[in-house]
Scaffold this motif. Sequence first.
Motif, PDB file in Angstrom:
ATOM      1  N   UNK A 163     148.057  83.300  52.132  1.00 28.03           N
ATOM      2  CA  UNK A 163     148.551  84.592  52.598  1.00 28.03           C
ATOM      3  C   UNK A 163     148.192  85.668  51.569  1.00 28.03           C
ATOM      4  N   UNK A 164     147.585  86.749  52.036  1.00 30.94           N
ATOM      5  CA  UNK A 164     147.220  87.824  51.110  1.00 30.94           C
ATOM      6  C   UNK A 164     148.007  89.100  51.386  1.00 30.94           C
ATOM      7  N   UNK A 165     148.538  89.230  52.630  1.00 27.67           N
ATOM      8  CA  UNK A 165     149.253  90.460  52.949  1.00 27.67           C
ATOM      9  C   UNK A 165     150.105  90.237  54.190  1.00 27.67           C
ATOM     10  N   UNK A 166     151.371  90.659  54.128  1.00 27.61           N
ATOM     11  CA  UNK A 166     152.258  90.581  55.284  1.00 27.61           C
ATOM     12  C   UNK A 166     152.160  91.869  56.089  1.00 27.61           C
ATOM     13  N   UNK A 167     152.089  91.720  57.409  1.00 28.76           N
ATOM     14  CA  UNK A 167     152.097  92.884  58.297  1.00 28.76           C
ATOM     15  C   UNK A 167     153.469  93.063  58.927  1.00 28.76           C
ATOM     16  N   UNK A 187     157.581  82.336  54.350  1.00 27.55           N
ATOM     17  CA  UNK A 187     156.303  82.473  53.652  1.00 27.55           C
ATOM     18  C   UNK A 187     156.179  83.867  53.041  1.00 27.55           C
ATOM     19  N   UNK A 188     155.440  83.949  51.945  1.00 29.46           N
ATOM     20  CA  UNK A 188     155.205  85.236  51.295  1.00 29.46           C
ATOM     21  C   UNK A 188     153.893  85.154  50.521  1.00 29.46           C
ATOM     22  N   UNK A 189     153.321  86.299  50.133  1.00 30.58           N
ATOM     23  CA  UNK A 189     152.042  86.285  49.403  1.00 30.58           C
ATOM     24  C   UNK A 189     152.171  85.887  47.932  1.00 30.58           C
ATOM     25  N   UNK A 190     153.386  85.734  47.422  1.00 30.38           N
ATOM     26  CA  UNK A 190     153.572  85.482  45.996  1.00 30.38           C
ATOM     27  C   UNK A 190     153.066  84.090  45.607  1.00 30.38           C
ATOM     28  N   UNK A 204     153.225  80.224  49.836  1.00 33.62           N
ATOM     29  CA  UNK A 204     152.207  81.255  50.057  1.00 33.62           C
ATOM     30  C   UNK A 204     151.043  80.729  50.887  1.00 33.62           C
ATOM     31  N   UNK A 205     151.173  79.503  51.394  1.00 31.57           N
ATOM     32  CA  UNK A 205     150.097  78.875  52.163  1.00 31.57           C
ATOM     33  C   UNK A 205     150.541  78.640  53.606  1.00 31.57           C
ATOM     34  N   UNK A 206     149.590  78.776  54.529  1.00 31.55           N
ATOM     35  CA  UNK A 206     149.761  78.364  55.919  1.00 31.55           C
ATOM     36  C   UNK A 206     148.796  77.216  56.171  1.00 31.55           C
ATOM     37  N   UNK A 207     149.262  76.187  56.856  1.00 33.25           N
ATOM     38  CA  UNK A 207     148.460  74.981  57.023  1.00 33.25           C
ATOM     39  C   UNK A 207     147.991  74.816  58.460  1.00 33.25           C
ATOM     40  N   UNK A 208     146.775  74.325  58.601  1.00 32.61           N
ATOM     41  CA  UNK A 208     146.161  74.150  59.919  1.00 32.61           C
ATOM     42  C   UNK A 208     147.054  73.315  60.823  1.00 32.61           C
ATOM     43  N   UNK A 209     147.176  73.742  62.080  1.00 41.26           N
ATOM     44  CA  UNK A 209     147.977  73.010  63.052  1.00 41.26           C
ATOM     45  C   UNK A 209     149.421  73.455  63.117  1.00 41.26           C
ATOM     46  N   UNK A 215     156.921  86.917  62.537  1.00 39.41           N
ATOM     47  CA  UNK A 215     156.156  87.772  61.648  1.00 39.41           C
ATOM     48  C   UNK A 215     154.658  87.777  61.924  1.00 39.41           C
ATOM     49  N   UNK A 216     153.954  88.498  61.095  1.00 39.26           N
ATOM     50  CA  UNK A 216     152.508  88.662  61.210  1.00 39.26           C
ATOM     51  C   UNK A 216     151.935  88.803  59.819  1.00 39.26           C
ATOM     52  N   UNK A 217     150.728  88.270  59.596  1.00 42.33           N
ATOM     53  CA  UNK A 217     150.152  88.319  58.247  1.00 42.33           C
ATOM     54  C   UNK A 217     148.641  88.273  58.300  1.00 42.33           C
ATOM     55  N   UNK A 218     148.061  88.710  57.198  1.00 42.07           N
ATOM     56  CA  UNK A 218     146.616  88.595  56.997  1.00 42.07           C
ATOM     57  C   UNK A 218     146.396  87.527  55.931  1.00 42.07           C
TER      58      UNK A 218
END
Length: 664
Positions: A163-167, A187-190, A204-209, A215-218
């Motif tokens: 995660x690099x940025x939360x929208x 989750x957070x970018x920290x 700070x990680x999102x895992x496949x599947x 929320x929304x994030x980049x």
Amino acid sequence: MEDAFYRTAEEVLETFRVHKDFGLTEEQVALHARLYGQNTVSREEGVPLWQLVLKQFQDQLVVILLFAAGISFILALFEEADDRVTAFFEPLVIVLILAANAAVGVIQETNAEKAIEALREYEPDTATVLRNGDLRLLRAEELVPGDIVEVSVGMRVPADCRIIELASTVLYADQSILTGESVSVSKSPEPIADRQGIIQDKSCMLFAGCTVVRGKAKCIVTGVGERTEIGKVRRNIAETKAVTTPLKRRLDEFGSFLSRVILFICIIVWLINVQNFWNPEHGSALRGAIYYFKIAVALAVAAIPEGLPAVVTTCLALGTKRMARKNAIVRSLPSVETLGCTSVICSDKTGTITTNRMSVTRLLLVDDLSPAGNGKLVELEVTGHGDFSPFGDVLYGGSTLASPLKAMPQLAELSVVSAFCNDASIVFNMDSRHFDKIGEGTEAALITLVEKLRTPDEDYNAGIQSMSLFQRASAARTYWSRLFERVATLEFTRDRKSMSVFCRRFSDDTLHMFVKGAPERIIERCQYVRLSNGKHSTITPNLRRQLLEAVTDLSAGVHALRTLAIATRDDPPPLETIDVRDTVGFARYESNLTFIGLVGMVDPPREEVRAAIETSALAGIRVIVITGDNKATAEAICRQIGIFDDYEDLSGKSYTGREFEGAL
């Protein structure tokens, strides 16, 4: 890039030489595809049929039988014409038995491999990707490390991402396919300081599947294909080597022993008769040697239990068939035997013992206040299928309420709050023919409650009965959406443990504020309470204490429910005075609230579990439940499934960590 979780977002972007608002160029995509590979999991090459067949003949007893059948066949060629048909019968029967044995084994292993491929269902089809400054919808398999992707509620994460940025103010993901826990993870970018962190620590990680539930994030892709966590799981399953079971080991030992004994006896029998080789009845010493060799081989064939492999295979195949009816994957027939040797079963709770589908089972409302300030609390029971099905009833004192929203006016307000203070939804899956959730399980349970409560409009309720299952999934919510419009959201934050929405009523253009959250936080902010007559009264210290005690009873009682408080604010501040980006200041808007009710929900145990545990107990098998849930919840579930007796006193037992896991 396995170390992305303890690097800052800027460091990860610099590593892949990508700008978060531009993405990769086409040249970089091609380069990264060569360096890191694309987001595909290579299919495990299927084992050729001839190898599967050959594998079935690697058992020692089977080899001995094949050898004996071959010798018998050769000797049958030298028999007289009249006896030749009879001589061929024995090796033919042996070969047919072994062929049937091999066929069963091949079919079973083929079916197991197909079942293991089911992990591919967790691979998303598409992804929203930023490339060359443009946002595109691409096939997920085209992703490469360094790609910038956008994820939002309901989306399945296409690859392992940093995660690099939360929208949005918050981001929650459902990681149950990897961790087994139904509670969504914040989750957070920290970055994470601990380099030895496990999956649960990598916030700070999102895992496949996994699925984004709020929320929304980049994010930036850091792992694709087999380098993702779900890819590692699949690879580990494929690489797991078969363990020799006790039955297989004993059969091999028996085969080795039998082969040595038979060989020894055959040689002794043949050598004892050496002096008879020259008997005139044989015509010559060679004919005599062949004659007694036939006797030795016949003795060997008679001594070999050629029916044993067939009997063992048949028993294992029957066991496999019974397990297949229960959706159990058996990769090889001998592994079925290990179930017969089992003395202890260690089982995860969430998703195994339970359905991993939150469901509202209790509601608590305030009927009236006495002059002394004590409240008359009303507890309602909600029935249903223990999943996200919208079909169910509301019971009061054991009797079904035909029109719950008319019988209990607070329920209408509770239903509206649950419908709008919510980011989840329920849909009917046409493929599986089940109702599924999109979003967080807790919020999906509230939406299911809304559908079970139906609406205050009896004509509309009558029309619900004729709706398709697809329409029925959101019938009541659709009704409320015609009356209110959601215009602003104060998203959930950890510090205040609540979520609020501002909704405008179409009929009079008035603004309303709906709140849900942790009971202890909501109750302390409430100044009023909604009564059954529809009016609100000032909440008293006695009633506040009663409500907190009720929360404790619901949370730590026999049912161990997860509780939420529902409230409203009748005089919300004007929208223009609210900064929805100021998450720290959200709490000041959530004051002077009116308490509506408590909602108790649970992840119910599967219906078949209790019977399975009783069967295990009769078989002398001890069942241990291992869970990361709290003690009260685990105890309650264990009582419901029969591991603990309903009246067994556990007050003197205190478990933590491994001790508690072992005790359960």
